[in-house]
Design a protein around this motif. Structure first.
Motif, PDB file in Angstrom:
ATOM      1  N   ALA A 156       0.821  -1.210   0.000  1.00 50.15           N
ATOM      2  CA  ALA A 156       0.000   0.000   0.000  1.00 50.15           C
ATOM      3  C   ALA A 156       0.856   1.261   0.000  1.00 50.15           C
ATOM      4  N   ARG A 157       0.401   2.229  -0.782  1.00 45.22           N
ATOM      5  CA  ARG A 157       1.036   3.540  -0.767  1.00 45.22           C
ATOM      6  C   ARG A 157      -0.039   4.612  -0.741  1.00 45.22           C
ATOM      7  N   MET A 158       0.296   5.733  -0.141  1.00 39.93           N
ATOM      8  CA  MET A 158      -0.630   6.853  -0.051  1.00 39.93           C
ATOM      9  C   MET A 158       0.192   8.131  -0.106  1.00 39.93           C
ATOM     10  N   ALA A 185       1.816  -1.573   4.369  1.00 34.19           N
ATOM     11  CA  ALA A 185       2.304  -0.356   3.728  1.00 34.19           C
ATOM     12  C   ALA A 185       3.744  -0.497   3.271  1.00 34.19           C
ATOM     13  N   GLN A 186       4.088   0.305   2.258  1.00 35.33           N
ATOM     14  CA  GLN A 186       5.449   0.300   1.736  1.00 35.33           C
ATOM     15  C   GLN A 186       6.423   1.017   2.667  1.00 35.33           C
ATOM     16  N   SER A 187       5.996   2.111   3.280  1.00 34.93           N
ATOM     17  CA  SER A 187       6.911   2.951   4.056  1.00 34.93           C
ATOM     18  C   SER A 187       6.199   3.515   5.277  1.00 34.93           C
ATOM     19  N   PRO A 188       6.967   4.009   6.269  1.00 37.98           N
ATOM     20  CA  PRO A 188       6.335   4.622   7.451  1.00 37.98           C
ATOM     21  C   PRO A 188       5.422   5.796   7.104  1.00 37.98           C
ATOM     22  N   VAL A 204       4.241  -1.890   8.321  1.00 44.41           N
ATOM     23  CA  VAL A 204       5.189  -1.448   7.301  1.00 44.41           C
ATOM     24  C   VAL A 204       6.058  -2.643   6.917  1.00 44.41           C
ATOM     25  N   LEU A 205       5.917  -3.114   5.673  1.00 42.94           N
ATOM     26  CA  LEU A 205       6.635  -4.319   5.236  1.00 42.94           C
ATOM     27  C   LEU A 205       7.598  -4.062   4.087  1.00 42.94           C
ATOM     28  N   GLY A 206       7.626  -2.832   3.551  1.00 42.98           N
ATOM     29  CA  GLY A 206       8.509  -2.544   2.426  1.00 42.98           C
ATOM     30  C   GLY A 206       7.789  -2.669   1.100  1.00 42.98           C
ATOM     31  N   ARG A 425      19.504  -3.939  -1.267  1.00 42.70           N
ATOM     32  CA  ARG A 425      19.381  -3.611   0.167  1.00 42.70           C
ATOM     33  C   ARG A 425      17.926  -3.595   0.636  1.00 42.70           C
ATOM     34  N   HIS A 426      16.991  -3.328  -0.257  1.00 48.70           N
ATOM     35  CA  HIS A 426      15.602  -3.173   0.148  1.00 48.70           C
ATOM     36  C   HIS A 426      14.736  -4.401  -0.158  1.00 48.70           C
ATOM     37  N   ARG A 427      15.356  -5.503  -0.546  1.00 49.76           N
ATOM     38  CA  ARG A 427      14.561  -6.692  -0.836  1.00 49.76           C
ATOM     39  C   ARG A 427      14.054  -7.341   0.459  1.00 49.76           C
ATOM     40  N   GLY A 428      13.036  -8.184   0.329  1.00 53.89           N
ATOM     41  CA  GLY A 428      12.537  -8.930   1.479  1.00 53.89           C
ATOM     42  C   GLY A 428      11.073  -8.695   1.805  1.00 53.89           C
ATOM     43  N   ALA A 429      10.417  -7.737   1.136  1.00 54.82           N
ATOM     44  CA  ALA A 429       9.014  -7.443   1.446  1.00 54.82           C
ATOM     45  C   ALA A 429       8.105  -8.637   1.143  1.00 54.82           C
ATOM     46  N   THR A 430       8.451  -9.414   0.132  1.00 54.44           N
ATOM     47  CA  THR A 430       7.596 -10.549  -0.245  1.00 54.44           C
ATOM     48  C   THR A 430       7.492 -11.566   0.887  1.00 54.44           C
ATOM     49  N   ALA A 431       8.628 -11.948   1.464  1.00 53.41           N
ATOM     50  CA  ALA A 431       8.615 -12.936   2.545  1.00 53.41           C
ATOM     51  C   ALA A 431       7.845 -12.410   3.752  1.00 53.41           C
ATOM     52  N   ARG A 432       8.018 -11.136   4.062  1.00 51.96           N
ATOM     53  CA  ARG A 432       7.299 -10.560   5.195  1.00 51.96           C
ATOM     54  C   ARG A 432       5.791 -10.524   4.929  1.00 51.96           C
ATOM     55  N   THR A 433       5.425 -10.241   3.677  1.00 48.67           N
ATOM     56  CA  THR A 433       4.010 -10.195   3.325  1.00 48.67           C
ATOM     57  C   THR A 433       3.376 -11.575   3.409  1.00 48.67           C
TER      58      THR A 433
END
Length: 451
Positions: A156-158, A185-188, A204-206, A425-433
């Protein structure tokens, strides 16, 4: 009251929407196909199919490609589950078919009308629904809540701009955003705005787009094209939008670097002919990518990325008289980046919000992007801070910056390396999701652990 007005407006808008589909089908035939699905009349699944169904909505090409790592990970985590992929555009649907084939079911998401949404939910009976990035449909959210289908806003982004617009609706906006079961969400800053709009259970998962790996065969294809182009400077203007190509060509004409090649890749395939005509009118010599390499398809890199056989050219030598290569193919953006010394990311010279710059960074291509990036604010700011990207103010600034980069090989190499490191450096959102989504699915048969 607002909900009643919104639903009444859809009765007025729906006939116009169908006419618009037919008009758009003049340029892209896919718009006249499967129109019934847009009103909830689709095949659905067999009534006796009791397997969990994970429904992923990805509106068009960008969202579909961003969803690929997540869908692959979900299929690996839950091989017992079915996947349904919904879209709003024919190009998104075609991309889904290209990426997943028969491994997933697909249809169009119905218009946001109660009857259409209810028919869709009855036909498919999803166990879990995921909508990507910014897809917020009030009736869809209401009907999923009524049918007890958990609906998650994923990746999610806003933007600040979208937040100001949504906040004007006050309690109505809070009711809509509060209807999501989870918001990832993508970011704080995205999470903060979404929470202020009423979203619950926000994490926040990236950004999933960092996990989009460019297939090695695309990189190999781009490198082969570069060899056929030769040693002259090459830059790509990727995912350009209507009225933006004229600005890109203006910048190209203002460059002082002689002999450069522009690879121009419009975002929407129905505009290829229009853009080709614009290039010719601007005085540049243009060739389409499909015309250039069509005769040598047999010598293109194989699916495993292997180089052509020894002694075979990867592609015909591109004549030096050609100054613009029109990227009129789908699914090859990674190859265009790999063939270029510098990438300009479209949708950003005009107030359109920008496009995804992550794929260019991951390939190791230095990135330039215009001032209008409100749809990718965080990713752009992070890329600039990492030294992987630079923003330009207008076509004149784009021309000056391109000249400066082509004159400074060391700087270009450093930007490309910084981009590759930034993406990694910013990979990993998929596993967290997947970890979060797994908790919303029933346990797999015969297993105490649902993953």
């Amino acid at each position: 009251m607002l909900r009643a007005i919104y639903r009444a407006l859809w009765w007025l808008v729906a006939p116009v929407a169908v006419v618009r589909l037919l008009v758009r089908s003049r340029k892209e035939r896919g718009y006249r196909e499967h129109i019934g699905e847009r009103f909830g009349h689709g095949p659905g699944r067999l009534r006796d199919d009791a397997a969990p169904l994970i429904w992923v909505h990805a509106v068009s090409v960008g969202e579909t490609r961003a969803a690929q790592p997540l869908i692959d990970a979900l299929m690996n985590a839950r091989p017992d589950a079915r996947i349904l992929l919904t879209h709003m555009t024919p190009s998104g649907r075609a991309t889904g078919e290209q990426l997943f084939g028969a491994r997933v079911s697909r249809c169009y998401l119905p218009y946001d009308m109660p009857g259409a949404v209810r028919r869709f939910l009855r036909a498919w009976r999803p166990t879990l629904g995921l909508v990507m990035e910014t897809e917020v449909w009030p009736t869809l959210i209401d009907e999923c809540r009524r049918a007890q289908v958990p609906l998650v806003l994923t990746n999610a982004r806003m933007s600040a701009r979208s937040y100001r617009r949504a906040a004007k609706f006050g309690a109505a906006a809070r009711d809509v955003f509060g209807g999501f079961s989870r918001v990832l969400a993508q970011s704080p800053s995205d999470a903060e705005r979404l929470t202020a709009l009423g979203a619950r259970q926000v994490a926040v998962l990236g950004n999933l787009k960092f996990d989009m790996a460019t297939p090695p065969e695309l990189v190999a294809r781009g490198r082969a094209w570069r060899e056929a182009i030769g040693t002259r400077p090459v830059w790509v203007a990727a995912s350009t939008r209507e009225n933006e190509e004229a600005l890109v060509l203006q910048a190209f004409a203002a460059m002082s670097k002689p002999g450069a090649l522009l690879i121009l890749v419009p975002r929407h395939p129905q505009r290829f002919d229009e853009v080709e005509a614009l290039v010719a009118k601007s005085g540049f010599t243009c060739v389409r990518r499909t015309e250039w390499v069509a005769a040598s398809a047999a010598s293109a890199p194989s699916a495993d990325g292997a180089a052509p056989a020894a002694g075979q050219p990867a592609a015909p030598v591109l004549p030096h008289s050609v100054t613009v290569l029109l990227g009129d193919s789908m699914g090859e953006l990674g190859a265009y980046y790999a063939a270029s010394d510098v990438a300009f990311i479209g949708g950003s010279l005009l107030p359109l919000g920008g496009q995804n710059l992550i794929e260019a960074c991951a390939v190791g291509t230095p990135v330039l992007i215009g001032p209008h990036v409100f749809n990718f604010t965080q990713a752009t700011a992070d890329a600039v801070a990492a030294g992987a990207a630079q923003q330009v103010a207008d076509p004149a600034d784009l021309a000056r910056t391109l000249d400066a980069l082509f004159a400074d090989n060391a700087r270009r190499i450093a930007m490309g390396a910084a981009g590759a490191a930034f993406a990694a450096r910013h990979r990993g959102a998929t596993a967290r999701t997947v970890d979060v989504l797994s908790a919303l699915l029933p346990p797999a048969a015969g297993s105490d652990d649902i993953r």
